[in-house]
Design a protein around this motif. Sequence first.
Motif, PDB file in Angstrom:
ATOM      1  N   HIS A 191       0.820  -1.211   0.000  1.00 45.31           N
ATOM      2  CA  HIS A 191       0.000   0.000   0.000  1.00 45.31           C
ATOM      3  C   HIS A 191       0.861   1.272   0.000  1.00 45.31           C
ATOM      4  O   HIS A 191       0.557   2.234  -0.720  1.00 45.31           O
ATOM      5  CB  HIS A 191      -0.906  -0.023   1.239  1.00 45.31           C
ATOM      6  CG  HIS A 191      -1.803   1.156   1.372  1.00 45.31           C
ATOM      7  ND1 HIS A 191      -2.958   1.305   0.632  1.00 45.31           N
ATOM      8  CD2 HIS A 191      -1.725   2.255   2.160  1.00 45.31           C
ATOM      9  CE1 HIS A 191      -3.536   2.455   0.964  1.00 45.31           C
ATOM     10  NE2 HIS A 191      -2.813   3.050   1.888  1.00 45.31           N
TER      11      HIS A 191
ATOM     12  N   SER B 245       0.681   9.369   6.017  1.00 46.59           N
ATOM     13  CA  SER B 245      -0.698   8.883   5.906  1.00 46.59           C
ATOM     14  C   SER B 245      -1.278   8.695   7.300  1.00 46.59           C
ATOM     15  O   SER B 245      -0.702   9.153   8.298  1.00 46.59           O
ATOM     16  CB  SER B 245      -0.702   7.562   5.138  1.00 46.59           C
ATOM     17  OG  SER B 245      -0.134   6.548   5.931  1.00 46.59           O
TER      18      SER B 245
ATOM     19  N   HIS C 156       1.237   4.591  -2.554  1.00 40.86           N
ATOM     20  CA  HIS C 156       1.255   6.025  -2.223  1.00 40.86           C
ATOM     21  C   HIS C 156       2.510   6.696  -2.763  1.00 40.86           C
ATOM     22  O   HIS C 156       2.465   7.771  -3.361  1.00 40.86           O
ATOM     23  CB  HIS C 156       1.228   6.211  -0.701  1.00 40.86           C
ATOM     24  CG  HIS C 156      -0.156   6.167  -0.106  1.00 40.86           C
ATOM     25  ND1 HIS C 156      -1.171   6.988  -0.537  1.00 40.86           N
ATOM     26  CD2 HIS C 156      -0.681   5.424   0.899  1.00 40.86           C
ATOM     27  CE1 HIS C 156      -2.270   6.747   0.175  1.00 40.86           C
ATOM     28  NE2 HIS C 156      -2.001   5.792   1.040  1.00 40.86           N
TER      29      HIS C 156
ATOM     30  N   ASP D 234      -6.251   7.228  -0.220  1.00 40.97           N
ATOM     31  CA  ASP D 234      -6.294   5.894  -0.815  1.00 40.97           C
ATOM     32  C   ASP D 234      -7.075   5.872  -2.125  1.00 40.97           C
ATOM     33  O   ASP D 234      -8.138   6.486  -2.231  1.00 40.97           O
ATOM     34  CB  ASP D 234      -6.914   4.912   0.187  1.00 40.97           C
ATOM     35  CG  ASP D 234      -6.030   4.746   1.408  1.00 40.97           C
ATOM     36  OD1 ASP D 234      -4.866   5.203   1.371  1.00 40.97           O
ATOM     37  OD2 ASP D 234      -6.492   4.162   2.394  1.00 40.97           O
TER      38      ASP D 234
END
Length: 336
Positions: free
Chosen positions: A111, A136, A115, A305
């Motif tokens: 993930h 984040s 980003h 996201d």
Amino acid sequence: MRVLGIETSCDETGVALYDSEQGLLSDALYSQVKMHAEYGGVVPELASRDHVRKLLPLIREVMAEAGLELSDVDAVAYTSGPGLIGALMVGASTGRALALGLGVPAVGVHHMEGHLLAPMLEENPPSFPFVALLVSGGHTQLVRVDGIGQYELLGESLDDAAGEAFDKAAKMLGLDYPGGPLIARLAENGTPGRYRFPRPMTDRPGLDFSFSGLKTFTLNTANAERDEAGRIDPQTMADIAFAFEEAVVETLAIKCRRALQQTGLKQLVIAGGVSANKRLRARLDEVVRKERSGLFYARPQFCTDNGAMIAYAGCQRLMAGQSDELVISARPRWPM
Ligand code: KG4
Ligand code: ZN
């Protein structure tokens, strides 16, 4: 190569179609934010159930928007971690099964790598090597990036992530979840100089962060201003939000400048939900100008996201020859 990207690690269902020649073909997002706001944070079980409801309709939507059939997909990329295990499993099992059915490769994407690479989807993308600030809800990291998969951790938060600090400070002020954008909006009416919040860990060398002390400082400041009914007047709320945001932004800026100086690199990339923060962008603009460097970030909807960043990162991995065996890979904790 045309890659279908699937993101379901937390409270947004994101799907996108990325083509290595033509770029981003389509993307769709369903945010569960309103549902979780009622509980003051993400409820994992509800998140998983909503991903189940929304994922297939969103896949159909991106295919239709691109005017393509599933048989036109060359590979599937899905977020395999880190994140909420139930939420991850929805994207992982759907993505893996879809790839198996279509007879194409699948790849599980980190993930945070998604980003990190999201600014590559913009018109003037950075080029390797660069320094990246990942900010984040779950991570605050400074990373030296030399290429796809070539990441050196320069520093990270020892406790709360920057986004988490925004969310917790917002909760203390009685604001909804996620608090980052709400604090930012409130801070626009804040009075500079009324409060001065600490800049944690900036007085010692190194590139690590700590944001949990700021949380306590916010709570104490807020409590000192409450009237008998426990209320804080609107201007004071704005002033606290301003001082909090200023402290986070200034702390991040000091460490970014240090990272540029330490590495000698001339490009700074910011990514993750907090990189949507306007004050952070403006302050880092000043930093890079002083350091004769460039600042790169994604459009706001690709800071938080989304499926596009997963489709892009997956495409890069696949083009480098990587793909997964016939496994469903969901890893709640996974260092990048
Ligand atoms: O990257 P992201 O969407 O999800 C994670 O991977 O965690 O980041 C979400 C975080 C939340 O903590 C949210 O409050 C924060 O990003 N955020 C912001 C802003 N927009 C989102 N924080 C400060 N200012 C913003 N404008
Ligand atoms: Zn994220």
